[in-house]
Design a protein around this motif. Structure first.
Motif, mmCIF file in Angstrom:
data_model
loop_
_atom_site.group_PDB
_atom_site.id
_atom_site.type_symbol
_atom_site.label_atom_id
_atom_site.label_comp_id
_atom_site.label_asym_id
_atom_site.label_seq_id
_atom_site.Cartn_x
_atom_site.Cartn_y
_atom_site.Cartn_z
ATOM 1 N N GLN A 15 0.801 -1.213 0.000
ATOM 2 C CA GLN A 15 0.000 0.000 0.000
ATOM 3 C C GLN A 15 0.843 1.277 0.000
ATOM 4 N N LYS A 29 -6.569 2.996 -0.174
ATOM 5 C CA LYS A 29 -7.166 1.688 -0.432
ATOM 6 C C LYS A 29 -8.660 1.738 -0.153
ATOM 7 N N GLU A 113 -4.882 -3.365 8.852
ATOM 8 C CA GLU A 113 -5.543 -3.708 7.603
ATOM 9 C C GLU A 113 -6.724 -4.640 7.840
#
Length: 660
Positions: A15, A29, A113
């Motif tokens: 990322q 994201k 995440e």
């Protein structure tokens, strides 16, 4: 001009965006699991009140601390004990930033995440399942959506976290459903810091209030008071200066100081052992928690394990709230799950007949819905409610037995609710409430329970006698009462509108049926008296039929009375609707003019001089007998406390008789 040329090496990994190995920005994201629509629902639909966000974030912080505390029990490298853990709240009014931080387990980049980038993925739930047999862990979270309640009040959320055992810290950042970024950041200590940049105020919403110390303290006290780790906040306080003169009360004698205050109680009273507590501890908690200035009549402190595991602390108040007997009153107990308040008033935990009870229930086993605001109807809840009902009943029965004076004082306030409970439950509450009922009695004028009444019934007595009236004094004047008292029978006095309705639903008490002294079939005579009455009825049936015709729309029949001793006349009920029920039902505002009528009988005392007068009129002046029939009926109505249909006619007839 000389143009400089240079080459830059750019590459993207995971990322992050790198320039020659240095992170310059994080890739934005998208949330997984159909994020945009789902997150919008999380923010706008699941939670009823925006203030819930603080409860959710504090609960998450508590879970994070619990995980590290659990690890410290087996890992000496943690280097912390339970007293070292805390949750900090900081309000930056200038920048409109509210920060909630903890020194718990922290999160790695992958955990940020997985826990924050995937909606409805609960790391706490997973941790709880992996350690479900361990008593030292007290994890609250289970759905993985509470964190997102922050977006109800924040336009940007920033999470800085450093996981235990890691030398790197990471920042998760998002402005809502458009996505999020994750990148490395600076953070010295292990734990998590959540920074909320609050939304701008609107005409209908004030978000700045969540930066006020008073609001934060109120919300912590309301929802998170029993989180078992301290919730701290720097609070401005005005204090007297140490060097101020004793007689100096000017502004210069005081100064503003900043104190780090603990906002929560941490250990709830109901989780303490009974032997640690004194009566004043229970009373003080009740008066502070429920805003009453008077100590309760009794309290119930119980801990239950097994099919349903919970702690409960219930109180029976000494006085009713001002709106108790109104439609605006809301019953319910405060419901907690692992020390976090889920509902301020959980109505399903109390039956209507015990709606006056105040208190708290704390259980880890309840099936909560996703917002932890409403409770799913499950077997656990029903078991808890049933157990609480039994506990309340037993406590009241004990009070009745051991402190009659205190119970009667309580009953004078809340006894009406027991009667409504029996009536409105169609008798389902009989077993629970029947031995808690009390009524004034002809025995000594004092309150008596049904059990006490039955214990002193005469040997030949088959029924429980009662009489209805507005007051004990009015009942004492009823003509029907005279003869039944002469027989030595005790009579219960029903002075409240619901009394007769309730016992009609009960039907009997321990096999003894209830009997109104105004019932047509009240059986008080001997066989000889019955035969004599039957003979007189037969001899005068034509006269009674004539009188009944004179007041045909008023009574079903006119007959001799078997229940009068010295009074000339009375009314009796022939049907299922009694005279008292007629009075009550017709007095109700929702009656809409549709009057209820009891089937009445006008009863004449054969031993009163009026009886001979009636026979004489029947033989010699039937027109005058019609007037007498009307007068006697109106007289009987007045005795029963009912209004007469034509008071002018009644007054004229009385005057006419007086002038002859």
């Amino acid at each position: 001009m000389k143009v400089l040329k240079f080459t830059v090496s750019i590459f993207i990994r995971e990322q992050y965006i790198y320039i020659k190995g240095c992170v310059i920005m994080a890739e934005t994201k998208q949330f997984k699991a159909e994020s945009k629509r789902l997150l919008d629902m999380m923010i706008n639909s699941i939670y009823t009140h925006k203030e819930i966000f603080l409860r959710e974030l504090i609960s998450n912080a508590s879970d994070a601390i619990d995980k590290l505390y659990f690890k410290s029990l087996t890992d000496d490298k943690v280097g912390m004990n339970k007293d070292d853990f805390k949750i900090e709240i900081t309000a930056d009014k200038e920048n409109k930033v509210l920060t909630i931080s903890d020194n718990g387990i922290g999160m790695t980049a992958d955990e940020l995440e997985n826990n924050l980038g995937i909606i409805a993925n609960s790391g706490s739930f997973k941790f709880k399942n992996e350690n479900e047999k361990t008593d030292d862990v007290d994890i609250i979270g289970q759905f993985g959506v509470g964190f997102y309640s922050a977006f109800m009040v924040a336009k940007e959320v920033e999470v800085r976290s450093k996981a235990y055992g890691s030398d790197k810290a990471y920042m998760w950042k998002s402005s809502g459903a458009d996505g999020y970024t994750i990148e490395e950041c600076d953070k010295d200590s292990v734990g998590t810091e959540i920074r909320l940049t609050l939304k701008d105020d609107t005409e209908t919403e004030c978000y700045d209030e969540y930066l006020e110390a008073s609001t934060i303290k109120e919300l912590v006290k309301k929802y998170s008071d029993y989180i078992r780790f301290p919730i701290k906040m720097d609070v401005e306080k005005t204090k007297r200066k140490a060097d101020a003169k004793e007689d100096d009360y000017s502004d210069d004698a005081y100064e503003t100081v900043i104190e780090n205050e603990t906002l929560n109680s941490m250990v709830p009273l109901w989780r303490k052992n009974k032997n640690e507590l004194k009566p004043e501890d229970y009373n003080n908690f009740y008066m502070e928690k429920f805003g009453d200035y008077e100590p309760p009549v009794a309290h119930i402190h119980s801990k239950n394990e097994g099919v349903a595991t919970y702690d409960a602390l219930l109180y029976i108040p000494a006085r009713a709230p001002f709106d108790y007997y109104s439609k605006d009153y809301e019953k319910g107990l405060q419901l907690y799950s692992s020390g976090v308040m889920i509902m301020e008033k959980c109505a399903d935990l109390l039956p209507d007949w015990f709606s006056f009870v105040k208190g708290v229930v704390d259980s880890e086993d309840l099936s909560l819905n996703i917002s932890r605001e409403l409770l799913q109807q499950d077997r656990q809840l029903k078991i808890i409610a049933k157990n609480l009902e039994k506990s309340i009943k037993n406590e009241l029965a004990k009070l009745l037995k051991n402190d009659r004076e205190k119970y009667e004082k309580f009953y004078s306030v809340f006894g009406l609710q027991f009667k409504f409970g029996i009536y409105q439950s169609y008798g389902a509450a009989n077993e629970t409430l029947k031995d808690l009922l009390m009524f004034p009695s002809s025995f000594d004028g004092k309150n008596v329970t049904l059990k006490e009444y039955v214990s002193r019934m005469k040997e030949d007595q088959k029924e429980i006698y009662y009489a209805c009236g507005e007051t004990k004094e009015r009942i004492e004047m009823l003509p029907q009462l005279e003869k039944i008292k002469d027989k030595g029978y005790e009579v219960l006095y029903f002075t409240q509108d619901v009394d007769e309705f309730a016992i009609k639903v009960m039907i009997n008490y321990d096999g003894k049926p209830f009997k109104s002294i105004s019932d047509a079939d009240l059986d008080l005579d001997t066989e000889e008296e019955k035969e004599e009455a039957k003979k007189l009825d037969e001899e005068n049936k034509d006269m009674f039929a004539f009188m009944q015709e004179a007041i045909a729309d008023k009574v079903k029949t006119v007959r001799l009375s078997k229940k009068l001793k010295t009074h000339p006349v009375c009314l009796s009920s022939d049907g299922s609707i009694t005279i008292e029920m007629e009075k009550v039902l017709n007095a109700m505002p929702q009656n809409d003019g549709n009057k209820v009528k009891a089937e009445k009988a006008l009863e004449i005392n054969p031993n009163h001089p009026i009886f001979e007068k009636l026979k004489d009129l029947y033989a010699n002046d039937k027109d005058k007998l019609k007037d007498y029939a009307k007068l006697l009926y109106d007289q009987a109505l007045l005795i029963e406390g009912m209004s007469i249909d034509n008071p002018v006619e009644f007054a004229n007839l009385v005057c006419e008789l007086m002038t002859k």
